[in-house]
Enzyme design. Structure first.
Site, PDB file in Angstrom:
ATOM      1  NE  ARG A 235      -9.317  -1.279   4.886  1.00  0.00           N
ATOM      2  CZ  ARG A 235     -10.468  -0.616   4.808  1.00  0.00           C
ATOM      3  NH1 ARG A 235     -11.602  -1.198   5.181  1.00  0.00           N
ATOM      4  NH2 ARG A 235     -10.503   0.621   4.351  1.00  0.00           N
ATOM      5  CD  GLU A 264     -11.875  -7.002   0.979  1.00  0.00           C
ATOM      6  OE1 GLU A 264     -12.788  -7.611   1.557  1.00  0.00           O
ATOM      7  OE2 GLU A 264     -11.588  -5.824   1.224  1.00  0.00           O
ATOM      8  CG  HIS A 296     -14.796  -3.780   1.589  1.00  0.00           C
ATOM      9  ND1 HIS A 296     -13.436  -3.834   1.740  1.00  0.00           N
ATOM     10  CD2 HIS A 296     -15.197  -2.699   2.310  1.00  0.00           C
ATOM     11  CE1 HIS A 296     -13.035  -2.818   2.498  1.00  0.00           C
ATOM     12  NE2 HIS A 296     -14.091  -2.131   2.850  1.00  0.00           N
TER      13      HIS A 296
HETATM   14  P1  NAD Z   1     -10.999   5.047  14.300  1.00  0.00           P
HETATM   15  O1  NAD Z   1      -9.613   5.506  13.981  1.00  0.00           O
HETATM   16  O2  NAD Z   1     -12.010   6.028  14.781  1.00  0.00           O
HETATM   17  O3  NAD Z   1     -10.923   3.864  15.400  1.00  0.00           O
HETATM   18  C1  NAD Z   1      -9.981   2.856  15.399  1.00  0.00           C
HETATM   19  C2  NAD Z   1      -9.719   2.454  16.849  1.00  0.00           C
HETATM   20  O4  NAD Z   1      -8.866   1.304  16.856  1.00  0.00           O
HETATM   21  C3  NAD Z   1      -9.023   3.538  17.655  1.00  0.00           C
HETATM   22  O5  NAD Z   1      -9.745   3.797  18.844  1.00  0.00           O
HETATM   23  C4  NAD Z   1      -7.655   2.951  17.927  1.00  0.00           C
HETATM   24  O6  NAD Z   1      -7.093   3.362  19.173  1.00  0.00           O
HETATM   25  C5  NAD Z   1      -7.968   1.465  17.930  1.00  0.00           C
HETATM   26  N1  NAD Z   1      -6.789   0.617  17.804  1.00  0.00           N
HETATM   27  C6  NAD Z   1      -5.635   0.837  17.122  1.00  0.00           C
HETATM   28  N2  NAD Z   1      -4.780  -0.182  17.275  1.00  0.00           N
HETATM   29  C7  NAD Z   1      -5.398  -1.070  18.083  1.00  0.00           C
HETATM   30  C8  NAD Z   1      -5.030  -2.337  18.626  1.00  0.00           C
HETATM   31  N3  NAD Z   1      -3.825  -2.885  18.373  1.00  0.00           N
HETATM   32  N4  NAD Z   1      -5.913  -2.975  19.409  1.00  0.00           N
HETATM   33  C9  NAD Z   1      -7.130  -2.426  19.690  1.00  0.00           C
HETATM   34  N5  NAD Z   1      -7.522  -1.241  19.202  1.00  0.00           N
HETATM   35  C10 NAD Z   1      -6.674  -0.571  18.421  1.00  0.00           C
HETATM   36  O7  NAD Z   1     -11.512   4.312  12.994  1.00  0.00           O
HETATM   37  P2  NAD Z   1     -13.033   3.966  12.601  1.00  0.00           P
HETATM   38  O8  NAD Z   1     -13.598   5.100  11.838  1.00  0.00           O
HETATM   39  O9  NAD Z   1     -13.736   3.471  13.806  1.00  0.00           O
HETATM   40  O10 NAD Z   1     -12.784   2.773  11.560  1.00  0.00           O
HETATM   41  C11 NAD Z   1     -12.180   1.558  11.963  1.00  0.00           C
HETATM   42  C12 NAD Z   1     -11.778   0.752  10.744  1.00  0.00           C
HETATM   43  O11 NAD Z   1     -12.929   0.271  10.078  1.00  0.00           O
HETATM   44  C13 NAD Z   1     -11.046   1.568   9.666  1.00  0.00           C
HETATM   45  O12 NAD Z   1      -9.661   1.662   9.918  1.00  0.00           O
HETATM   46  C14 NAD Z   1     -11.324   0.803   8.398  1.00  0.00           C
HETATM   47  O13 NAD Z   1     -10.257  -0.079   8.126  1.00  0.00           O
HETATM   48  C15 NAD Z   1     -12.594   0.018   8.723  1.00  0.00           C
HETATM   49  N6  NAD Z   1     -13.735   0.408   7.870  1.00  0.00           N
HETATM   50  C16 NAD Z   1     -14.378  -0.551   7.130  1.00  0.00           C
HETATM   51  C17 NAD Z   1     -15.467  -0.210   6.334  1.00  0.00           C
HETATM   52  C18 NAD Z   1     -16.231  -1.216   5.537  1.00  0.00           C
HETATM   53  O14 NAD Z   1     -16.923  -0.833   4.583  1.00  0.00           O
HETATM   54  N7  NAD Z   1     -16.196  -2.485   5.857  1.00  0.00           N
HETATM   55  C19 NAD Z   1     -15.872   1.119   6.286  1.00  0.00           C
HETATM   56  C20 NAD Z   1     -15.210   2.061   7.066  1.00  0.00           C
HETATM   57  C21 NAD Z   1     -14.134   1.711   7.853  1.00  0.00           C
END
Ligand code: NAD
Length: 331
Positions: A235, A264, A296
């Site tokens: 994000r 964005e 994105h």
């Molecule tokens: P997820 O919930 O499986 O993993 C997120 C991880 O981040 C978890 O392990 C959590 O413990 C960790 N976390 C939380 N706070 C933290 C901190 N302060 N420091 C370090 N780690 C921390 O989520 P995911 O499915 O792996 O997705 C991650 C992110 O990717 C989503 O939240 C979304 O915003 C983003 N995303 C972007 C796209 C894109 O098209 N660019 C697509 C899908 C997801």
């Protein structure tokens, strides 16, 4: 009771077939619209028990209150990220909310592509190729195997990035507030200060939360190696765009590979060729030879879109039926 109606915002042409299929499968009516949800168009959802959206609108308290008054009981976001929804307000208003799930591979593969493109100066090489400039000067890269990569956030996507990177022979460090066992077989968990100090490449995979907003800022960038490569396919607001601009101008940052950039909304996912766009930082960053910014689109694969629409429709139906659901965010 009549057939359940769902209002679908931000529908793209490529989602329509999946929506038709899911509506038939679930026995609901889906009203499809390309509009982004705002207070000005809230009336559109009148008579709909469910609303589904993508990530470009702000589902704040005011908008959720309007939806509740219009009869909305369930809201699904066809995205994994849910930072655009005020979950506290939704809970207080009795609106059930769920997000989507889809295989992490698309985003994880895109992340590796960004790392390699940054390492091999591929944006510049691509520009040159378009004008028949096939020179090499300035394009010398580095071998990934000799570098240290830090993965911040070892959830579903971060884990797949670790699996993907395991074949490259690089040193892998990881940071998360929760550690998981599988990651330990591929990477070494360290504290965040060690990530900043030791990594040549840092890639972000945590959700956008109050605790992670601007986690990459002037102060944290100062702690990083000179020439660090930062990758953000999570994000935009995880990184402070002003600090990124300073980092690139001073050459503290060697390259940026970003699928998501702060500010964005209102720019990406549309053709802006004839628009006047006033987001100076976004456009200024965009023009650097060592800054790769995509629209994105890391999520955008056939498999993911199908799952996103399925979660969007099925999620609402299941929440309405049972009051609970696997990916539900409010209870
Ligand atoms: P997820 O919930 O499986 O993993 C997120 C991880 O981040 C978890 O392990 C959590 O413990 C960790 N976390 C939380 N706070 C933290 C901190 N302060 N420091 C370090 N780690 C921390 O989520 P995911 O499915 O792996 O997705 C991650 C992110 O990717 C989503 O939240 C979304 O915003 C983003 N995303 C972007 C796209 C894109 O098209 N660019 C697509 C899908 C997801």
């Amino acid at each position: 009771m009549g057939i359940m109606k769902i209002y679908a915002f931000e529908v793209r042409a490529d989602e329509r077939e999946a929506f038709d299929r899911m509506a038939a499968e679930c026995g609901v009516e889906v009203i499809m619209s390309s509009e982004v949800p705002t207070l000005a168009n809230a009336e559109l959802v009148k008579g709909c028990e469910g609303v589904t959206t993508l990530g470009m609108g702000k589902l704040n308290r005011e908008l959720l209150e309007a939806y509740q008054k219009l009869g909305v009981r369930c809201l699904s976001t066809r995205t994994i990220g849910f930072n655009h929804i005020d979950l506290v307000a939704a809970k207080e208003l009795g609106i059930l909310v769920c997000n989507a799930c889809y295989p992490p591979n698309g985003v994880a593969d895109f992340t590796v592509m960004m790392i390699l493109m940054c390492l091999r100066h591929y944006k510049q090489a691509m520009w040159r190729g378009q004008v028949n400039d096939f020179s090499l000067h300035g394009l010398q890269g580095r071998d990934l195997k000799d570098l240290t990569v830090g993965v911040m956030g070892t959830g579903k996507i971060g884990m797949q990035v670790l699996r993907n990177l395991s074949g490259f022979g690089c040193r892998l460090l990881a940071y998360d507030v929760y550690q998981n066992e599988e990651a330990k077989s591929m990477a070494q968990y360290v504290d965040v200060e060690t990530i900043y100090r030791e990594c040549d490449i840092i890639t972000l995979h945590m959700p956008l939360l109050p605790s992670t907003r601007h986690i990459i800022n002037a102060e944290t960038i100062a702690k990083m190696k000179d020439g660090v490569i930062l990758i953000n396919c999570a994000r935009g607001e995880l990184t402070d765009i002003n600090a990124l601009v300073d980092g690139i101008e001073t050459e503290k940052i060697g390259a940026l590979g970003m699928d998501t950039v702060e500010g964005e909304e209102g720019i990406v996912h549309a053709d802006r060729r004839t628009d006047i766009i006033s987001n100076r930082n976004w456009f200024y960053l965009h023009q650097f030879r060592n800054v790769i910014m995509t629209q994105h689109m890391a999520f955008y694969t056939e498999q993911a879109v199908d799952s996103m629409v399925r979660c969007g429709v099925e999620g609402i139906v299941k929440m309405a039926e049972t009051g609970s659901y696997g990916t539900m965010l409010t209870r």
